[in-house]
Design a protein around this motif. Structure first.
Motif, PDB file in Angstrom:
ATOM      1  N   VAL A  48       0.843  -1.194   0.000  1.00 50.72           N
ATOM      2  CA  VAL A  48       0.000   0.000   0.000  1.00 50.72           C
ATOM      3  C   VAL A  48       0.882   1.249   0.000  1.00 50.72           C
ATOM      4  N   PHE A  49       2.031   1.182   0.675  1.00 53.36           N
ATOM      5  CA  PHE A  49       2.943   2.327   0.672  1.00 53.36           C
ATOM      6  C   PHE A  49       3.643   2.457  -0.680  1.00 53.36           C
ATOM      7  N   GLN A  50       3.886   1.342  -1.352  1.00 50.05           N
ATOM      8  CA  GLN A  50       4.420   1.412  -2.711  1.00 50.05           C
ATOM      9  C   GLN A  50       3.401   2.093  -3.626  1.00 50.05           C
ATOM     10  N   ALA A  51       2.133   1.769  -3.453  1.00 49.04           N
ATOM     11  CA  ALA A  51       1.085   2.431  -4.240  1.00 49.04           C
ATOM     12  C   ALA A  51       1.082   3.934  -3.963  1.00 49.04           C
ATOM     13  N   MET A  54       3.722   5.875  -5.690  1.00 46.45           N
ATOM     14  CA  MET A  54       3.463   6.101  -7.104  1.00 46.45           C
ATOM     15  C   MET A  54       2.310   7.086  -7.303  1.00 46.45           C
ATOM     16  N   GLY A  55       1.835   7.665  -6.214  1.00 45.97           N
ATOM     17  CA  GLY A  55       0.740   8.621  -6.300  1.00 45.97           C
ATOM     18  C   GLY A  55      -0.602   7.974  -6.553  1.00 45.97           C
ATOM     19  N   LEU A  69      -4.055   4.950   8.290  1.00 42.10           N
ATOM     20  CA  LEU A  69      -3.935   5.437   6.915  1.00 42.10           C
ATOM     21  C   LEU A  69      -4.953   6.552   6.719  1.00 42.10           C
ATOM     22  N   PRO A  70      -4.526   7.685   6.188  1.00 49.26           N
ATOM     23  CA  PRO A  70      -5.439   8.830   6.046  1.00 49.26           C
ATOM     24  C   PRO A  70      -6.609   8.528   5.100  1.00 49.26           C
ATOM     25  N   GLY A 107      -4.193  12.945  -2.196  1.00 50.86           N
ATOM     26  CA  GLY A 107      -4.019  12.577  -0.788  1.00 50.86           C
ATOM     27  C   GLY A 107      -2.829  11.657  -0.592  1.00 50.86           C
ATOM     28  N   ALA A 108      -2.641  10.706  -1.508  1.00 60.60           N
ATOM     29  CA  ALA A 108      -1.503   9.783  -1.414  1.00 60.60           C
ATOM     30  C   ALA A 108      -0.193  10.547  -1.559  1.00 60.60           C
ATOM     31  N   ARG A 109      -0.114  11.454  -2.537  1.00 56.23           N
ATOM     32  CA  ARG A 109       1.113  12.240  -2.722  1.00 56.23           C
ATOM     33  C   ARG A 109       1.388  13.109  -1.506  1.00 56.23           C
ATOM     34  N   ARG A 110       0.341  13.707  -0.951  1.00 58.69           N
ATOM     35  CA  ARG A 110       0.493  14.554   0.237  1.00 58.69           C
ATOM     36  C   ARG A 110       0.988  13.721   1.420  1.00 58.69           C
ATOM     37  N   PHE A 111       0.412  12.534   1.617  1.00 62.97           N
ATOM     38  CA  PHE A 111       0.805  11.652   2.716  1.00 62.97           C
ATOM     39  C   PHE A 111       2.271  11.253   2.585  1.00 62.97           C
ATOM     40  N   VAL A 112       2.692  10.919   1.374  1.00 57.84           N
ATOM     41  CA  VAL A 112       4.094  10.557   1.160  1.00 57.84           C
ATOM     42  C   VAL A 112       4.980  11.763   1.453  1.00 57.84           C
TER      43      VAL A 112
END
Length: 188
Positions: A48-51, A54-55, A69-70, A107-112
């Motif tokens: 899930v963190f690999q995903a 990749m945004g 997880l947000p 949201g994924a990009r922001r979390f990373v």
């Protein structure tokens, strides 16, 4: 096969196990990633963190280990009797609402960027290490080894990540290197 019966042969690809590079290619090609866990393993999958790296937003099982997880980068689906029907509803909703997919990706990009970036992780490691007793001189190389491993991973992943879209991947872990040097100097 069931896919043929449902007319989904062109839309669904079952790959089985993939080499790491092929896995990143698949993540890069995906609109959203699915990472279901059941029964619970009491640990979040690295996938899930690999995903996220990749945004990509993700559909995950709504279980204790995914609680942190947000919500702005995941859709959570409760395991159980209604799981398949809920998955179908989520997939249809995401298909019909591109703006929701885009919001999950943002949201994924922001979390990373804000939580999972190497510099943040290195800082948390450094803070943790500060609580340990002074280590022996031969263990100093562990910090440098971790920095080098992080840089190698970043270099490898940069082959699969559009650095213009994800600027956090463009930089070597200079913050991690700085933290490592500070730690090494503090134990001399």
């Amino acid at each position: 096969s069931e896919l043929a019966e449902l007319g989904l042969e062109d839309a669904v690809r079952i790959t089985g196990w993939l080499e790491e590079a092929q896995g990143f290619d698949a993540l890069h090609a995906a609109n959203v990633c699915v990472n279901l866990r059941g029964p619970s393993t009491m640990g979040v999958s690295g996938g899930v963190f690999q995903a996220f790296s990749m945004g990509r937003g993700a559909v995950v099982s709504d279980i204790p280990e995914t609680a942190e997880l947000p919500d702005d980068c995941v859709c959570k689906v409760a395991p159980g009797d209604a799981e398949v029907a809920e998955l179908a509803r989520v997939f249809v909703r995401l298909r019909e609402h591109a703006e929701e997919r885009s919001a999950l990706e943002a949201g994924a990009r922001r979390f990373v960027d804000e939580v999972c970036h190497w510099s943040h992780v290195a800082q948390r490691y450094a803070q943790c290490l500060e609580g340990f007793p002074a280590h022996r001189a031969n263990q100093k190389s562990l910090i440098q080894g971790a920095i080098e491993a992080a840089d190698k991973a970043r270099d490898f992943l940069s082959k699969y990540v559009n650095t213009a879209q994800f600027p956090l991947w463009r930089h070597k872990s200079t913050r991690a290197a700085e933290m490592g040097k500070l730690l090494e100097n503090s134990y001399r």
